[in-house]
Motif scaffolding. Sequence first.
Motif, PDB file in Angstrom:
ATOM      1  N   ASP A 115      55.677  31.760  18.868  1.00 33.83           N
ATOM      2  CA  ASP A 115      56.311  31.498  18.586  1.00 33.83           C
ATOM      3  C   ASP A 115      57.695  30.313  18.873  1.00 33.83           C
ATOM      4  O   ASP A 115      58.926  29.348  18.552  1.00 33.83           O
ATOM      5  CB  ASP A 115      57.280  32.393  19.310  1.00 33.83           C
ATOM      6  CG  ASP A 115      58.237  33.417  19.689  1.00 33.83           C
ATOM      7  OD1 ASP A 115      59.203  33.676  17.871  1.00 33.83           O
ATOM      8  OD2 ASP A 115      59.430  32.653  20.556  1.00 33.83           O
ATOM      9  N   MET A 151      66.621  36.306  14.696  1.00 31.64           N
ATOM     10  CA  MET A 151      66.328  36.891  16.231  1.00 31.64           C
ATOM     11  C   MET A 151      66.889  37.824  16.941  1.00 31.64           C
ATOM     12  O   MET A 151      66.326  38.747  17.685  1.00 31.64           O
ATOM     13  CB  MET A 151      66.369  34.827  16.973  1.00 31.64           C
ATOM     14  CG  MET A 151      65.058  34.476  16.380  1.00 31.64           C
ATOM     15  SD  MET A 151      64.723  32.562  17.220  1.00 31.64           S
ATOM     16  CE  MET A 151      63.707  33.330  18.868  1.00 31.64           C
ATOM     17  N   MET A 178      57.115  36.567   9.974  1.00 30.08           N
ATOM     18  CA  MET A 178      57.311  35.358  10.232  1.00 30.08           C
ATOM     19  C   MET A 178      56.199  34.405   9.413  1.00 30.08           C
ATOM     20  O   MET A 178      57.302  33.209   9.071  1.00 30.08           O
ATOM     21  CB  MET A 178      57.125  35.118  12.182  1.00 30.08           C
ATOM     22  CG  MET A 178      57.169  36.033  12.658  1.00 30.08           C
ATOM     23  SD  MET A 178      57.058  35.636  14.655  1.00 30.08           S
ATOM     24  CE  MET A 178      56.349  33.972  14.923  1.00 30.08           C
ATOM     25  N   MET A 205      60.750  36.634  14.395  1.00 30.51           N
ATOM     26  CA  MET A 205      60.981  35.871  15.555  1.00 30.51           C
ATOM     27  C   MET A 205      61.344  36.547  17.072  1.00 30.51           C
ATOM     28  O   MET A 205      60.986  36.702  17.831  1.00 30.51           O
ATOM     29  CB  MET A 205      61.028  34.260  15.935  1.00 30.51           C
ATOM     30  CG  MET A 205      60.309  33.441  14.574  1.00 30.51           C
ATOM     31  SD  MET A 205      60.403  31.624  14.939  1.00 30.51           S
ATOM     32  CE  MET A 205      62.610  32.007  13.926  1.00 30.51           C
ATOM     33  N   THR A 267      50.970  30.410  11.945  1.00 27.47           N
ATOM     34  CA  THR A 267      51.754  32.120  12.071  1.00 27.47           C
ATOM     35  C   THR A 267      50.447  32.976  11.480  1.00 27.47           C
ATOM     36  O   THR A 267      50.275  33.929  11.822  1.00 27.47           O
ATOM     37  CB  THR A 267      52.456  32.020  11.884  1.00 27.47           C
ATOM     38  OG1 THR A 267      53.569  31.103  12.582  1.00 27.47           O
ATOM     39  CG2 THR A 267      53.245  33.401  12.113  1.00 27.47           C
TER      40      THR A 267
END
Length: 524
Positions: A115, A151, A178, A205, A267
């Motif tokens: 993140d 976000m 993500m 995120m 990720t």
Amino acid sequence: MSKIKRGKPAQRGTGGDRNELQTLIHARTPLPTNCRPGRADRINLSYREFIMWCGQVPLMDISSSAANQCRNENDSVRDVMRGFVTDTQRTLDEAPLSRTQIIAIALTALMGAVDGYDVLAMAYAAPGITEEWQINKATLGIALSSGLAGMAFGSLTLTPLADEFGRRKMILAVLAVMGLGILLTAFSRSVTELSLLRVFTGVGMGALIPIIAPLAIEYSNVHRRRLALAIMTIGFPLGATLGGFAAAALLQYHGWHSVFLLGAAATLGLLVAAYFWLPESPAFLIARRGPRALELYNDYLRRCGHEPALQLPAPNAEGPKHSSYVTIFAHRQWTVTITLAAIDMLYLMTVYYVLSWTPQLIVDLGHTSAFATMAVSLGAMVGVLASLAIGLIGINVPLRWITAGLMTGLSITTAAFGIGGFSTMGLVLLVAVTGTFLYGGTTAINGLIVNSFTVDSRATGAGFVMGVGRLAGVISPALAGFLFTAGLQRPSVSVMISLCTLMAASLVLFSRQLRSVQGDLERS
């Protein structure tokens, strides 16, 4: 055959009755004959629990219908069993962390790292994007804010689903979002396309941190909860540090696209690791008590090296009868929720200004993009140490005081960055000190947020507070971009935005709504 003594109820969790029952659990005896047909179906017990309640030992190959032929004539064995149920939760709270728990907490830190890298990826790529597409600072500010808008949306909309369907399921979902989003961002061909893809990536995120923050303490024993939260939180600066060094190396030989490709690989790799090694939160299973809750809870106990439970421990509080959003705005809770949201929003106004604009401002001072990235990464590395220090600080230091102090320090260093003229070494030192206050303050405020809500609504509460806070992330970089374009210089903009964190520190220290909130996770 030896039987459980009848008559006087057994002492819960202690004494010979408990030891005798524990011995009988591992034996294999025929179906009891001393239980008469009757009202077993009215007792609503599992087969295993019911047979034990009859004073005998269950056979794994006896059907549930056979168990329904029995009923108990006194409560002594059930009293002993309740002692065992209580002990399973006490064992998780008091026993040293198992390998399963350590791996799970480490995975939350790695998620924080991903993140952290994904949030700063746009800042790392900003100088290259500006040079290739020839855009001004106002346009760049919109691009920087677009991911933060996603976000905020993800925090407010996806996070409550973790309180409804489970932490693990939602983590896998948001990691997939993500990974796909940041991969597609690497192939953007215009500012509009880039901004839309950053919004999409930001949705994932935004939901990730509010879910893994409570998850870290729910995996931990009672003595290491603050440390577990600190370990999770240091993932963000760790991702910014290591990712920043990697991005700096990539930018020397490749274009800005490589920054996003690296983030996508990390990720999606973490998504695979979480699928295999991340269990469901035991606290969530106890609180929600779904159809497979006991099965999953026992699987968690076995993976931690403990005996399985006969039934789920009683939740610390009765589960909410309404949606999680209704719960966090219920009587006596809504003032805490609103106060925390205001504090987080004011604090993040400064945080996202620092995170988003520091690399570009350092470049404007005459340094290279690689140097700017290295300086920001160094600040994040120092922030890792600050976060760990907060996790190791004893419970004798109130978390509110720590939070207010770190916020005040961030306000001062942000203003100093705008006002002073610094040598190269002085600039690096200032960025390092700023990282200490920024990431240490993030750890501290996350502790306050998570500890202010019950298990049933913890992800929703954290998601709402952090979602509102991330609205500041939308406003701050874009606002700074417009102020720079309007002719304001670095000193004026930096001082103005630093005042937001100073106001947040005042609310933390003097707000009556937070005085009743225990800042020490060891007592939650």
